[in-house]
Enzyme design. Structure first.
Site, short mmCIF file in Angstrom:
data_model
loop_
_atom_site.label_atom_id
_atom_site.label_comp_id
_atom_site.label_asym_id
_atom_site.label_seq_id
_atom_site.Cartn_x
_atom_site.Cartn_y
_atom_site.Cartn_z
N LYS A 1 -7.74 1.76 -3.04
CA LYS A 1 -7.40 1.19 -1.66
C LYS A 1 -7.69 2.45 -0.67
CE LYS A 1 -5.20 -0.86 1.79
NZ LYS A 1 -5.46 -1.96 2.72
N THR B 1 0.81 -1.24 0.06
CA THR B 1 0.00 -0.11 -0.07
C THR B 1 0.84 1.26 0.16
OG1 THR B 1 -1.53 -1.13 1.48
CG2 THR B 1 -1.82 1.20 1.33
N LYS C 1 -1.69 5.08 8.62
CA LYS C 1 -0.77 5.40 7.47
C LYS C 1 -1.75 5.51 6.18
CE LYS C 1 1.67 2.55 4.04
NZ LYS C 1 2.17 0.97 3.62
P1 NAD Z 1 5.90 -5.77 7.58
O1 NAD Z 1 6.70 -4.72 8.07
O2 NAD Z 1 5.71 -6.97 8.20
O3 NAD Z 1 6.67 -6.42 5.99
C1 NAD Z 1 7.47 -5.69 5.36
C2 NAD Z 1 8.63 -6.26 4.90
O4 NAD Z 1 9.50 -5.74 4.00
C3 NAD Z 1 9.59 -6.71 6.11
O5 NAD Z 1 9.80 -8.09 6.32
C4 NAD Z 1 10.88 -5.99 5.81
O6 NAD Z 1 12.11 -6.65 6.19
C5 NAD Z 1 10.68 -6.10 4.27
N1 NAD Z 1 11.74 -5.07 3.67
C6 NAD Z 1 11.62 -3.50 3.67
N2 NAD Z 1 12.65 -3.05 3.05
C7 NAD Z 1 13.30 -4.23 2.27
C8 NAD Z 1 14.12 -4.25 0.80
N3 NAD Z 1 14.64 -3.15 0.63
N4 NAD Z 1 14.11 -5.31 0.50
C9 NAD Z 1 13.56 -6.71 1.15
N5 NAD Z 1 12.69 -6.52 1.93
C10 NAD Z 1 12.54 -5.46 2.47
O7 NAD Z 1 4.64 -5.33 6.71
P2 NAD Z 1 3.22 -6.05 6.26
O8 NAD Z 1 2.10 -5.97 7.61
O9 NAD Z 1 3.67 -7.23 5.75
O10 NAD Z 1 2.91 -4.79 5.27
C11 NAD Z 1 3.18 -4.72 4.14
C12 NAD Z 1 2.41 -3.91 2.96
O11 NAD Z 1 0.88 -4.35 3.09
C13 NAD Z 1 2.32 -2.42 3.64
O12 NAD Z 1 2.23 -1.50 2.59
C14 NAD Z 1 0.98 -2.44 4.44
O13 NAD Z 1 0.51 -1.08 4.63
C15 NAD Z 1 0.18 -3.48 3.58
N6 NAD Z 1 -1.01 -4.04 4.26
C16 NAD Z 1 -0.83 -4.53 5.54
C17 NAD Z 1 -2.03 -5.07 6.24
C18 NAD Z 1 -1.89 -5.83 7.44
O14 NAD Z 1 -2.77 -6.13 8.12
N7 NAD Z 1 -0.53 -5.93 7.89
C19 NAD Z 1 -3.25 -5.24 5.45
C20 NAD Z 1 -3.27 -4.89 4.39
C21 NAD Z 1 -2.24 -3.90 3.58
#
Ligand code: NAD
Length: 313
Positions: free
Chosen positions: A169, A94, A244
């Site tokens: 979204k 997102t 966010k």
């Molecule tokens: P998270 O922080 O758990 O996971 C993100 C991952 O990306 C981490 O493991 C981090 O180490 C990795 N990362 C960051 N920079 C990196 C790079 N340069 N190279 C490789 N890996 C890298 O976040 P999440 O909860 O999985 O959310 C991910 C996305 O999904 C976000 O944009 C969030 O807004 C969206 N989202 C989350 C939810 C939820 O309920 N968690 C629901 C809908 C959408």
């Protein structure tokens, strides 16, 4: 079955990559976190040492990263010009509409088909493969991305051209944030007026006030279906993520000069709850604790309320 790069194996990406591997795809997984890589390995992914290595000779690249700056950095450095030009690029993070459109344009100029494909549904839906994908991009890019998204989701909807997935979204989540606050204050008022809250739920969820925040995600413990409210607001969709998304919506509203007073107010309230009152890690429905005096932070520890304004000041 295809060779697929998956970059970003956090709360959401971990389950999504596991579902692709379970479906028989050869998933090349990369994350900066070794714990995330260990979990991906245990779920059948092949762990690699860099994003550049992950995208070698793949048919698709899928990313699930925290925010726009991470997406820009990963695509500019390790994906565009490194993955085969035949690879379909799918960003499920997102992020802001502007960054999504810019990255899709850079990819297009380099000969790729790329979509923005943010999701609705939390960690449980990512694990279960029941996410909803809102997809932005050309018809051709959508058709190429769809078979991969079908494995990770229950609904895959083509929202329009580049950036339309992100636009859908943040519009959806602006409505969700505002409707949750409205639902919370409605229950607090109902209680203060002496109504039995289950009875009020039974009435309002069948009357004209009904909305998803009330009927399917009731913020009051013990009322309506089981929700995070029944688990002390643990799990679910964190208030920090709602904040966010509301900030992304307000940025977008400013960019296109849209008047969004309810969204702006919801953003201010979530900022206060998540940042000043420490509610960031709680489910977003826990904002009812801030609205109901009896559930607020102990007397004296509460930060002063910020002035409430709308996006036009
Ligand atoms: P998270 O922080 O758990 O996971 C993100 C991952 O990306 C981490 O493991 C981090 O180490 C990795 N990362 C960051 N920079 C990196 C790079 N340069 N190279 C490789 N890996 C890298 O976040 P999440 O909860 O999985 O959310 C991910 C996305 O999904 C976000 O944009 C969030 O807004 C969206 N989202 C989350 C939810 C939820 O309920 N968690 C629901 C809908 C959408």
């Amino acid at each position: 079955m295809a060779r697929v790069a998956f970059i970003g194996l956090g709360n959401m990406g971990g389950g999504m990559a596991a579902n692709l591997a379970k479906a028989g795809h050869d998933v090349r997984a990369f994350d900066l976190s070794t714990e995330a890589l260990d979990r991906a390995k245990a779920k059948g992914c092949l762990v690699v040492g860099s994003a550049e290595e992950a995208v070698e000779a793949v048919e698709a690249v899928i990313t699930m990263l925290p925010a726009g700056r991470h997406v820009r950095e990963v695509y500019d450095r390790a994906v565009i010009g490194k993955a085969p030009a035949s690879a379909t690029l799918i960003d499920c993070s997102t992020i802001d509409v502007t960054t999504a459109r810019e990255e899709i344009e850079k990819a297009r100029a380099a000969g790729y088909r790329m979509v923005d494909a943010p999701v609705s549904g939390g960690i449980a839906a990512a694990d279960a493969g029941t996410l909803t994908f809102m997809v932005g991009g050309t018809e051709e890019a959508f058709k190429r991305a769809e078979p991969f998204l079908d494995i990770m989701g229950r609904a895959v909807i083509h929202a329009g051209g580049p950036g339309a997935g992100q636009a859908a979204k943040i519009c959806n989540n602006m409505l969700l944030g505002a409707s949750m606050v409205a639902t919370c204050e409605t229950f607090v008022l109902a209680q203060k007026l002496g109504l039995d809250l289950q009875t009020f739920f039974d009435i309002s969820s069948k009357a004209s006030g009904q909305c998803w925040s009330m009927t399917s995600y009731c913020p009051v413990p013990g009322v309506g279906p089981e929700t995070p409210a029944d688990r002390d607001y643990e799990g679910g969709f964190a208030a920090a993520l709602m904040l966010k998304d509301l900030r992304l919506a307000m940025e977008a509203a400013q960019d296109v000069d849209a008047y969004t007073p309810m969204g702006a107010h919801a953003e201010e309230l979530y900022a206060r709850f998540a940042e000043a009152l420490g509610g960031a890690g709680k489910d977003f429905s826990a904002i009812i604790k801030m609205i109901d005096d009896s559930w607020r932070a102990p007397a004296g520890s509460e930060a002063p309320a910020p002035p409430v304004t709308n996006s036009k000041g």
